[in-house]
Design a protein around this motif. Structure first.
Motif, short mmCIF file in Angstrom:
data_model
loop_
_atom_site.label_atom_id
_atom_site.label_comp_id
_atom_site.label_asym_id
_atom_site.label_seq_id
_atom_site.Cartn_x
_atom_site.Cartn_y
_atom_site.Cartn_z
N ARG A 152 0.89 -1.10 0.18
CA ARG A 152 0.00 0.09 0.01
C ARG A 152 0.73 1.31 -0.05
O ARG A 152 2.05 1.21 0.35
N ASN A 153 0.51 2.41 -0.13
CA ASN A 153 1.01 3.71 -0.39
C ASN A 153 1.20 4.23 1.12
O ASN A 153 0.38 4.90 1.61
N ILE A 154 2.28 3.53 1.67
CA ILE A 154 2.47 4.14 3.23
C ILE A 154 3.74 5.13 3.41
O ILE A 154 3.97 5.47 4.71
N GLN A 155 4.17 5.15 2.35
CA GLN A 155 5.79 6.02 2.55
C GLN A 155 5.12 7.66 3.17
O GLN A 155 6.26 8.26 3.80
N ASN A 156 4.06 7.91 2.87
CA ASN A 156 3.76 9.14 3.55
C ASN A 156 3.38 9.27 4.90
O ASN A 156 2.87 10.21 5.42
N MET A 157 2.99 7.84 5.52
CA MET A 157 2.78 7.77 6.87
C MET A 157 3.86 8.03 7.80
O MET A 157 5.21 7.45 7.36
N ARG A 158 3.71 8.79 8.83
CA ARG A 158 5.03 9.12 9.86
C ARG A 158 5.38 7.88 10.36
O ARG A 158 6.84 8.07 10.42
N ASN A 159 4.91 6.99 10.77
CA ASN A 159 5.31 6.07 11.78
C ASN A 159 5.64 4.50 11.38
O ASN A 159 5.38 3.59 11.96
N THR A 160 5.43 4.66 9.77
CA THR A 160 5.58 3.04 9.35
C THR A 160 6.99 2.93 8.87
O THR A 160 7.13 1.73 8.24
N LYS A 161 8.16 3.28 9.52
CA LYS A 161 9.56 3.00 8.96
C LYS A 161 9.97 1.66 9.24
O LYS A 161 10.49 1.16 8.55
N SER A 162 9.37 0.99 10.47
CA SER A 162 9.51 -0.14 10.70
C SER A 162 9.18 -1.13 9.96
O SER A 162 9.70 -2.13 9.52
N PHE A 163 7.95 -0.91 9.25
CA PHE A 163 7.32 -1.70 8.30
C PHE A 163 8.17 -1.97 7.02
O PHE A 163 8.54 -2.93 6.54
N ILE A 164 8.61 -0.56 6.57
CA ILE A 164 9.25 -0.65 5.29
C ILE A 164 10.75 -1.15 5.39
O ILE A 164 11.23 -1.78 4.77
N ASP A 165 11.32 -0.98 6.64
CA ASP A 165 12.55 -1.37 6.89
C ASP A 165 12.55 -2.79 7.01
O ASP A 165 13.59 -3.66 6.29
N VAL A 166 11.90 -3.57 7.63
CA VAL A 166 11.94 -4.98 7.67
C VAL A 166 11.63 -5.51 6.64
O VAL A 166 12.15 -6.45 5.87
N TYR A 167 10.57 -5.00 5.66
CA TYR A 167 10.13 -5.67 4.31
C TYR A 167 11.28 -5.61 3.27
O TYR A 167 11.72 -6.44 2.67
N ASN A 168 11.96 -4.18 3.31
CA ASN A 168 13.19 -3.94 2.38
C ASN A 168 14.19 -4.86 2.98
O ASN A 168 15.06 -5.36 1.94
N TRP A 169 14.47 -5.27 4.16
CA TRP A 169 15.65 -6.25 4.24
C TRP A 169 15.36 -7.61 3.72
O TRP A 169 16.20 -8.01 3.20
N PHE A 170 14.23 -7.98 3.86
CA PHE A 170 13.70 -9.38 3.08
C PHE A 170 13.67 -9.19 1.72
O PHE A 170 14.47 -10.02 1.05
N ASP A 171 13.45 -8.19 1.02
CA ASP A 171 13.17 -7.93 -0.40
C ASP A 171 14.71 -7.66 -1.05
O ASP A 171 15.02 -8.14 -2.07
N LYS A 172 15.47 -6.86 -0.46
CA LYS A 172 16.75 -6.11 -0.90
C LYS A 172 17.82 -6.48 -0.30
O LYS A 172 19.04 -6.53 -0.99
N ASN A 173 17.95 -6.86 0.70
CA ASN A 173 19.15 -7.00 1.68
C ASN A 173 19.48 -8.66 1.79
O ASN A 173 20.61 -8.94 1.86
N LEU A 174 18.67 -9.54 2.14
CA LEU A 174 18.73 -10.95 2.20
C LEU A 174 18.88 -11.55 0.78
O LEU A 174 18.07 -11.85 0.15
#
Length: 200
Positions: A152-174
Motif C-alpha cells: 500500500r502507499n505507506i511512505q507518506n505515513m509518519r511512523n511506518t518506517k519499521s514496516f518498510i525497513d523490515v520488508y526491504n531487508w527481506f526484499d533487497k538485503n537478504l
C-alpha cells in the motif's frame, strides 16, 4: 577483531560473518532452504486461495500438525527488529514485529489469528492508526500483515518506517546463494577496472 561495535548506546555489536558446519546430510542445506522459504512468503503477496508452503517434518505425527514458525532478528540502518510469523498451509496464525534495544523491546504490532494489536504509542495519529487497522481488516487469511502494508502507499505515513525497513531487508538485503547458483558478475571483470584490480 571480528566484532563490529557501533557507537550508538542502544545498538548491538555484530559479527562480520559466521559459519555453521556439520556432517553430510545433517541439515545445513535445509536451514538455507528454510530461510529462503520465509523470504519468499514475506515478499510474495498471496492471492485468495493460495496455499502456503508445507515443508513440515512428515515422519513425526506432532510435527505434521504443528504450525511452522520463523523468527528473524534484523539489523537495519534505522534500528534492530525481531520479526516472525507462524502458519499452516491454509493461513497465517501469528505475526509480530518488535523494535529491539539493548535493555528492552517495543511492540510495533502483534497479530493472533483474526485480531491485531498495534502500538498506539507509536501510531499516535488516529487517522493513520485507523488506516492501519483497516489494512488488517482487509487481509486474507493466507497473507502477512507486513507484506500487505508494504503493498500500500505507506511512505507518506509518519511512523511506518519499521514496516518498510523490515520488508526491504527481506526484499533487497537478504541474498541467498545456493551451491548450484552461477556467478553472474563475470561481466564486471570486462567493464569495471576498479573491480578487476580489487579481485586481483
Amino acid at each position: 577483531n571480528q566484532v563490529i561495535r557501533v557507537k550508538e548506546h542502544d545498538n548491538f555489536p555484530v559479527l562480520k560473518g559466521s559459519i555453521f558446519y556439520g556432517a553430510n546430510a545433517s541439515g545445513k542445506a535445509n536451514l538455507i532452504k528454510a530461510i529462503d522459504t520465509a523470504r519468499r512468503i514475506v515478499i510474495r503477496m498471496n492471492q485468495k486461495g493460495d496455499m502456503l508452503p508445507d515443508n513440515r517434518f512428515k515422519l513425526n505425527a506432532e510435527c505434521r500438525k504443528a504450525p511452522t514458525k520463523f523468527e528473524f532478528e534484523i539489523k537495519t540502518e534505522n534500528g534492530n527488529y525481531a520479526y516472525g510469523f507462524t502458519f499452516s498451509p491454509e493461513n497465517i496464525k501469528e505475526e509480530w514485529l518488535f523494535l529491539l534495544k539493548q535493555k528492552n523491546e517495543t511492540l510495533v504490532f502483534e497479530r493472533k489469528n483474526d485480531t491485531i494489536n498495534l502500538n498506539n504509542k507509536i501510531f499516535k495519529n488516529k487517522k493513520e492508526y485507523n488506516r492501519l487497522l483497516f489494512m488488517f481488516e482487509d487481509l486474507l487469511p493466507n497473507q502477512l500483515y507486513l507484506t500487505t502494508v508494504n503493498n500500500r502507499n505507506i511512505q507518506n505515513m509518519r511512523n511506518t518506517k519499521s514496516f518498510i525497513d523490515v520488508y526491504n531487508w527481506f526484499d533487497k538485503n537478504l541474498l541467498i546463494i545456493f551451491p548450484d547458483d552461477t556467478f553472474g558478475s563475470w561481466r564486471l571483470f570486462a567493464i569495471d577496472d576498479a573491480f578487476r584490480e580489487y579481485m586481483k
